[in-house]
Design an enzyme around this catalytic site. Structure first.
Site, PDB file in Angstrom:
ATOM      1  N   HIS A  53       0.481  -1.177   0.206  1.00 47.97           N
ATOM      2  CA  HIS A  53       0.036   0.010  -0.266  1.00 47.97           C
ATOM      3  C   HIS A  53       0.558   1.424   0.240  1.00 47.97           C
ATOM      4  O   HIS A  53       0.653   2.347  -0.737  1.00 47.97           O
ATOM      5  CB  HIS A  53      -0.907  -0.118   1.158  1.00 47.97           C
ATOM      6  CG  HIS A  53      -1.500   0.704   1.019  1.00 47.97           C
ATOM      7  ND1 HIS A  53      -3.088   1.448   1.052  1.00 47.97           N
ATOM      8  CD2 HIS A  53      -1.445   2.754   2.127  1.00 47.97           C
ATOM      9  CE1 HIS A  53      -3.110   2.522   1.167  1.00 47.97           C
ATOM     10  NE2 HIS A  53      -2.219   3.157   2.111  1.00 47.97           N
ATOM     11  N   GLU A  54       2.269   1.838   0.639  1.00 46.29           N
ATOM     12  CA  GLU A  54       2.798   2.365   0.533  1.00 46.29           C
ATOM     13  C   GLU A  54       3.784   2.546  -0.377  1.00 46.29           C
ATOM     14  O   GLU A  54       3.830   3.937  -1.350  1.00 46.29           O
ATOM     15  CB  GLU A  54       3.618   2.360   2.031  1.00 46.29           C
ATOM     16  CG  GLU A  54       2.907   2.159   3.760  1.00 46.29           C
ATOM     17  CD  GLU A  54       2.195   3.009   3.751  1.00 46.29           C
ATOM     18  OE1 GLU A  54       2.379   4.271   3.055  1.00 46.29           O
ATOM     19  OE2 GLU A  54       0.811   3.327   4.473  1.00 46.29           O
ATOM     20  N   HIS A  68       1.824   4.521  -2.863  1.00 49.23           N
ATOM     21  CA  HIS A  68       1.972   6.163  -2.329  1.00 49.23           C
ATOM     22  C   HIS A  68       3.060   6.447  -3.550  1.00 49.23           C
ATOM     23  O   HIS A  68       2.311   7.102  -4.396  1.00 49.23           O
ATOM     24  CB  HIS A  68       1.996   5.985  -1.159  1.00 49.23           C
ATOM     25  CG  HIS A  68       0.199   6.392  -0.665  1.00 49.23           C
ATOM     26  ND1 HIS A  68      -0.800   7.054  -0.361  1.00 49.23           N
ATOM     27  CD2 HIS A  68       0.652   6.025   0.121  1.00 49.23           C
ATOM     28  CE1 HIS A  68      -1.310   6.661   0.610  1.00 49.23           C
ATOM     29  NE2 HIS A  68      -1.099   6.255   0.761  1.00 49.23           N
ATOM     30  N   GLU A 124      -6.727   7.096  -0.355  1.00 46.68           N
ATOM     31  CA  GLU A 124      -5.832   5.343   0.244  1.00 46.68           C
ATOM     32  C   GLU A 124      -6.657   4.551  -0.543  1.00 46.68           C
ATOM     33  O   GLU A 124      -6.112   3.300  -0.595  1.00 46.68           O
ATOM     34  CB  GLU A 124      -6.396   5.390   1.325  1.00 46.68           C
ATOM     35  CG  GLU A 124      -5.638   6.662   2.679  1.00 46.68           C
ATOM     36  CD  GLU A 124      -4.107   6.550   2.687  1.00 46.68           C
ATOM     37  OE1 GLU A 124      -3.800   5.300   2.722  1.00 46.68           O
ATOM     38  OE2 GLU A 124      -3.556   7.261   2.392  1.00 46.68           O
TER      39      GLU A 124
HETATM   40 ZN   LIG Z   1      -2.264   4.596   2.928  1.00 46.29          ZN
END
Ligand SMILES: [Zn+2]
Ligand SMILES: [Zn+2]
Length: 329
Positions: free
Chosen positions: A178-179, A182, A235
């Site tokens: 997930h990071e 980004h 997100e």
């Molecule tokens: Zn995030």
């Protein structure tokens, strides 16, 4: 007496060869027992379950192929504000990337091939799957179950210790992915600005610090609210990136369940949790959704509610978009 030949680390005959399984995530060869079945043992390097199933690595994934429409829409609204880029650049120049980096180098543990090697391997897996240059990864002692990515030119990822303690290896991969998402989705600059603004506003110390003029400008132009509103929606795109790495929607689902249920998660029924997610989405029409986003923003949560996120991921899988990407050459 002749010296006993040392055992070769590489299996040589056909029988032992069949007992070596190459990790589908990191490529490490693992010796396994004769009664080996998929997912019954873990890779010695990345600690993820061993399986003969394939793991897709994307060669030319573009962010537009998976970005959530709410993210794209909110980002377009933010970018449409006159002067937004120059104002944010001024804000970030004031704190500077080195300040962010120095504070973590001094307070957190840097993950390397030798320090927490399984986490390093997981970072490598997420980066090679999505096609992202390896950022630095840090572990910070923090009881809050959270993670974040920040920086300007050179992004860094920070995982809180409580997060790693609570999640399984696959779920930890999901959070790291997930990071990394980004970074892949080119969120880092805006995310960093959003966090900085939040921190300053929450500290109610804007007037005491040298950047206060630029903060006032950012708030008066409506940049701050547009930025924070976008950050929550961003997100959802990164959850999709996490799915593209774990390649199992239930890993994302279980991660969300742990984020929602905390230490109580072991007592929660996963199927019912998914049902709750689906019901939640069904019961919200467009108007209520707008209100929901406003609530999320006002609640001060850094990530939107886990139930909402799991509903979004399920919907993406059901839409067929995820499968399409997975089958793309
Ligand atoms: Zn995030
Ligand atoms: Zn592995």
């Amino acid at each position: 007496m002749p010296k006993k030949k040392p055992e070769s680390p590489e299996p040589s005959d056909a029988l032992t060869k069949s007992l070596s399984v190459k990790c589908r995530y990191c490529g490490q060869k693992n010796a396994v027992k004769a009664d080996y079945v998929n997912n019954a043992a873990n890779c010695g390097r990345c600690k993820l379950p061993l399986s003969n199933e394939p793991h897709k690595k994307f060669t030319a994934l573009h962010k537009d192929e998976y970005i959530h429409p709410a993210d794209a829409k909110a980002l377009a609204a933010l970018k449409a504000i006159p002067g937004v880029d120059s104002a944010l650049k001024k804000l970030l120049a004031w704190t500077g990337e080195s300040a962010i980096r120095v504070s973590f180098m001094a307070s957190a543990v840097k993950v390397t091939p030798k320090q927490c090697p399984d986490l390093y391997a997981k970072l490598q897996i997420a980066c090679t799957t999505l096609g992202v240059e390896m950022p630095d990864l840090f572990i910070q002692q923090n009881p809050q179950v959270n993670a974040f990515t920040g920086g300007v030119e050179k992004p860094i990822i920070v995982l809180h210790s409580a997060l790693i303690e609570r999640l399984s290896d696959e779920e930890t991969l999901a959070v790291i992915a997930h990071e990394v998402g980004h970074i892949h989705a080119e969120h880092v600059l805006y995310i960093t600005a959003a966090r900085l603004i939040e921190a300053i506003v929450n500290a109610s110390a804007a007037r005491l610090i040298p950047g206060s003029e630029i903060i006032k400008l950012i708030i008066s132009l409506g940049i701050a609210s547009a930025l924070l509103s976008w950050a929550r929606r961003a997100e959802l795109s990164c959850d999709r990136a996490a799915l593209l790495v774990t390649q199992d929607a239930h890993v994302i689902g279980r991660t969300m369940m742990k984020l929602a249920g905390g230490t109580f998660a072991s007592k929660i029924d996963y199927e019912l949790f998914l049902e709750q997610g689906r019901d939640f989405k069904k019961n919200y029409d467009a108007n209520r959704l707008d209100r929901f986003w406003a609530d999320v923003m006002n609640s001060g949560l850094s990530h939107p509610f886990p139930i909402w996120r799991v509903a979004e991921i399920l919907e993406w899988v059901d839409s067929g978009q995820y499968q399409e990407l997975m089958e793309k050459k």
